[in-house]
Design a protein around this motif. Structure first.
Motif, PDB file in Angstrom:
ATOM      1  N   ARG A  99       7.317 -10.689   4.559  1.00 31.60           N
ATOM      2  CA  ARG A  99       6.260  -9.780   4.074  1.00 31.60           C
ATOM      3  C   ARG A  99       5.837 -10.139   2.651  1.00 31.60           C
ATOM      4  O   ARG A  99       4.636 -10.154   2.339  1.00 31.60           O
ATOM      5  N   LYS A 100       6.801 -10.419   1.796  1.00 35.15           N
ATOM      6  CA  LYS A 100       6.466 -10.794   0.409  1.00 35.15           C
ATOM      7  C   LYS A 100       5.633 -12.066   0.378  1.00 35.15           C
ATOM      8  O   LYS A 100       4.652 -12.161  -0.364  1.00 35.15           O
ATOM      9  N   MET A 101       6.033 -13.058   1.181  1.00 34.42           N
ATOM     10  CA  MET A 101       5.291 -14.323   1.211  1.00 34.42           C
ATOM     11  C   MET A 101       3.846 -14.127   1.655  1.00 34.42           C
ATOM     12  O   MET A 101       2.954 -14.842   1.220  1.00 34.42           O
ATOM     13  N   CYS A 102       3.629 -13.150   2.529  1.00 38.33           N
ATOM     14  CA  CYS A 102       2.281 -12.873   3.041  1.00 38.33           C
ATOM     15  C   CYS A 102       1.488 -11.926   2.141  1.00 38.33           C
ATOM     16  O   CYS A 102       0.335 -11.623   2.423  1.00 38.33           O
ATOM     17  N   GLY A 103       2.122 -11.454   1.069  1.00 39.54           N
ATOM     18  CA  GLY A 103       1.434 -10.559   0.135  1.00 39.54           C
ATOM     19  C   GLY A 103       1.401  -9.113   0.576  1.00 39.54           C
ATOM     20  O   GLY A 103       0.558  -8.339   0.122  1.00 39.54           O
ATOM     21  N   ILE A 104       2.304  -8.725   1.449  1.00 46.91           N
ATOM     22  CA  ILE A 104       2.359  -7.339   1.924  1.00 46.91           C
ATOM     23  C   ILE A 104       3.280  -6.553   0.995  1.00 46.91           C
ATOM     24  O   ILE A 104       4.462  -6.873   0.871  1.00 46.91           O
ATOM     25  N   ILE A 105       2.722  -5.559   0.361  1.00 45.81           N
ATOM     26  CA  ILE A 105       3.477  -4.730  -0.584  1.00 45.81           C
ATOM     27  C   ILE A 105       3.859  -3.427   0.113  1.00 45.81           C
ATOM     28  O   ILE A 105       3.001  -2.723   0.650  1.00 45.81           O
ATOM     29  N   ILE A 106       5.149  -3.134   0.083  1.00 47.09           N
ATOM     30  CA  ILE A 106       5.660  -1.932   0.734  1.00 47.09           C
ATOM     31  C   ILE A 106       6.129  -0.954  -0.342  1.00 47.09           C
ATOM     32  O   ILE A 106       7.182  -1.155  -0.954  1.00 47.09           O
ATOM     33  N   PRO A 107       5.359   0.094  -0.611  1.00 49.89           N
ATOM     34  CA  PRO A 107       5.805   1.095  -1.583  1.00 49.89           C
ATOM     35  C   PRO A 107       7.069   1.803  -1.098  1.00 49.89           C
ATOM     36  O   PRO A 107       7.252   2.008   0.107  1.00 49.89           O
ATOM     37  N   LYS A 108       7.913   2.130  -2.041  1.00 50.25           N
ATOM     38  CA  LYS A 108       9.172   2.808  -1.723  1.00 50.25           C
ATOM     39  C   LYS A 108       8.891   4.097  -0.938  1.00 50.25           C
ATOM     40  O   LYS A 108       7.989   4.849  -1.259  1.00 50.25           O
ATOM     41  N   GLY A 109       9.674   4.307   0.115  1.00 51.99           N
ATOM     42  CA  GLY A 109       9.558   5.522   0.902  1.00 51.99           C
ATOM     43  C   GLY A 109       8.447   5.521   1.939  1.00 51.99           C
ATOM     44  O   GLY A 109       8.243   6.506   2.628  1.00 51.99           O
ATOM     45  N   SER A 110       7.714   4.411   2.056  1.00 55.73           N
ATOM     46  CA  SER A 110       6.601   4.388   3.012  1.00 55.73           C
ATOM     47  C   SER A 110       7.058   3.821   4.358  1.00 55.73           C
ATOM     48  O   SER A 110       8.141   3.267   4.482  1.00 55.73           O
ATOM     49  N   LYS A 111       6.228   3.961   5.361  1.00 54.74           N
ATOM     50  CA  LYS A 111       6.528   3.474   6.702  1.00 54.74           C
ATOM     51  C   LYS A 111       6.120   2.008   6.801  1.00 54.74           C
ATOM     52  O   LYS A 111       4.937   1.681   6.891  1.00 54.74           O
ATOM     53  N   VAL A 112       7.126   1.156   6.791  1.00 54.88           N
ATOM     54  CA  VAL A 112       6.924  -0.296   6.717  1.00 54.88           C
ATOM     55  C   VAL A 112       6.043  -0.803   7.854  1.00 54.88           C
ATOM     56  O   VAL A 112       5.083  -1.540   7.627  1.00 54.88           O
ATOM     57  N   LYS A 113       6.370  -0.425   9.065  1.00 55.72           N
ATOM     58  CA  LYS A 113       5.647  -0.968  10.223  1.00 55.72           C
ATOM     59  C   LYS A 113       4.162  -0.608  10.193  1.00 55.72           C
ATOM     60  O   LYS A 113       3.316  -1.435  10.505  1.00 55.72           O
ATOM     61  N   GLN A 114       3.842   0.620   9.782  1.00 58.87           N
ATOM     62  CA  GLN A 114       2.432   1.016   9.691  1.00 58.87           C
ATOM     63  C   GLN A 114       1.697   0.204   8.622  1.00 58.87           C
ATOM     64  O   GLN A 114       0.538  -0.165   8.801  1.00 58.87           O
ATOM     65  N   ILE A 115       2.368  -0.068   7.518  1.00 61.68           N
ATOM     66  CA  ILE A 115       1.741  -0.846   6.450  1.00 61.68           C
ATOM     67  C   ILE A 115       1.477  -2.276   6.900  1.00 61.68           C
ATOM     68  O   ILE A 115       0.416  -2.845   6.626  1.00 61.68           O
ATOM     69  N   VAL A 116       2.439  -2.864   7.615  1.00 55.29           N
ATOM     70  CA  VAL A 116       2.258  -4.232   8.128  1.00 55.29           C
ATOM     71  C   VAL A 116       1.075  -4.280   9.090  1.00 55.29           C
ATOM     72  O   VAL A 116       0.215  -5.162   8.984  1.00 55.29           O
ATOM     73  N   VAL A 117       0.998  -3.331  10.008  1.00 57.67           N
ATOM     74  CA  VAL A 117      -0.110  -3.291  10.965  1.00 57.67           C
ATOM     75  C   VAL A 117      -1.441  -3.117  10.227  1.00 57.67           C
ATOM     76  O   VAL A 117      -2.415  -3.819  10.512  1.00 57.67           O
ATOM     77  N   GLN A 118      -1.497  -2.200   9.269  1.00 54.34           N
ATOM     78  CA  GLN A 118      -2.742  -1.982   8.531  1.00 54.34           C
ATOM     79  C   GLN A 118      -3.143  -3.228   7.750  1.00 54.34           C
ATOM     80  O   GLN A 118      -4.325  -3.585   7.698  1.00 54.34           O
ATOM     81  N   PHE A 119      -2.176  -3.904   7.149  1.00 51.77           N
ATOM     82  CA  PHE A 119      -2.449  -5.149   6.426  1.00 51.77           C
ATOM     83  C   PHE A 119      -3.117  -6.162   7.365  1.00 51.77           C
ATOM     84  O   PHE A 119      -4.125  -6.780   7.012  1.00 51.77           O
ATOM     85  N   LEU A 120      -2.559  -6.325   8.565  1.00 52.28           N
ATOM     86  CA  LEU A 120      -3.134  -7.289   9.512  1.00 52.28           C
ATOM     87  C   LEU A 120      -4.493  -6.839  10.026  1.00 52.28           C
ATOM     88  O   LEU A 120      -5.393  -7.665  10.205  1.00 52.28           O
ATOM     89  N   LEU A 121      -4.669  -5.542  10.253  1.00 54.93           N
ATOM     90  CA  LEU A 121      -5.990  -5.049  10.668  1.00 54.93           C
ATOM     91  C   LEU A 121      -7.040  -5.344   9.601  1.00 54.93           C
ATOM     92  O   LEU A 121      -8.188  -5.668   9.919  1.00 54.93           O
TER      93      LEU A 121
END
Length: 182
Positions: free
Chosen positions: A115-137
């Motif tokens: 995720r870091k290599m792809c530039g996906i930032i995951i804020p503490k306490g957030s839902k990781v999988k939803q953020i990854v999906v939104q990033f790709l969308l």
């Protein structure tokens, strides 16, 4: 001939897969659904996965394989010793299948590193999988999700998304490796 990168996100219910070419073009992605059929045991699941991987080999001929590293630590409320054991056994079996089918040694990438290599930032306490999906969308035009009748993202889409991130990180690692050799 261009390199074809296969990224895998292995779990006992879905195996997410993604294929990229060397220009990071998403060639195909999806999941091998291990819940839609009634399997007698894990060995039946391995045979099913083997058949799907052979189809992928026939159609896309990947020559680089990257697999998300299996979960190694307890996650509160989500894992136990038996769950970790099963995931690691399953991940090992899929790794061996890849080696046998593609005649390639797979490389492993941790989910956080990918995720870091792809530039996906995951804020503490957030839902990781939803953020990854939104990033790709937002960033990957050909990535689409399916929704349940209640409007939630189908769980298999999360596995596909993770596989895409693993494949993209694998491509980036390969590029870095090539640059360091030159």
């Amino acid at each position: 001939m261009s390199d074809v990168y296969l990224g895998l996100d292995v779990s006992t219910t879905h195996v997410g897969y993604a294929l990229l070419d060397s220009s990071a073009q998403l060639l195909n992605y999806g999941t091998i659904n291990l819940t839609s059929k009634s399997f007698a045991d894990e060995l039946d699941k391995y045979v099913f996965i083997k058949d799907k991987l052979e189809e992928i080999k026939k159609e896309f001929k990947p020559n680089k394989i990257f697999i998300e590293t299996a979960l190694m630590v307890f996650k509160f409320g989500r894992s136990s010793a038996s769950v970790l054991q099963k995931l690691n056994r399953f991940n090992g079996a899929v790794t061996l299948l890849c080696f046998q089918i593609f005649d390639l040694k797979p490389n492993f990438i941790g989910a956080t590193q990918a995720r870091k290599m792809c530039g996906i930032i995951i804020p503490k306490g957030s839902k990781v999988k939803q953020i990854v999906v939104q990033f790709l969308l937002d960033k990957e035009a050909s990535f689409k999700v399916q929704y349940t009748s209640k409007g939630n993202i189908k769980p298999s889409c999360f596995d596909s998304a993770d596989a895409i991130v693993i494949a993209k990180a694998g491509l980036l690692l390969s590029c870095l490796k090539k640059k360091s050799k030159s």
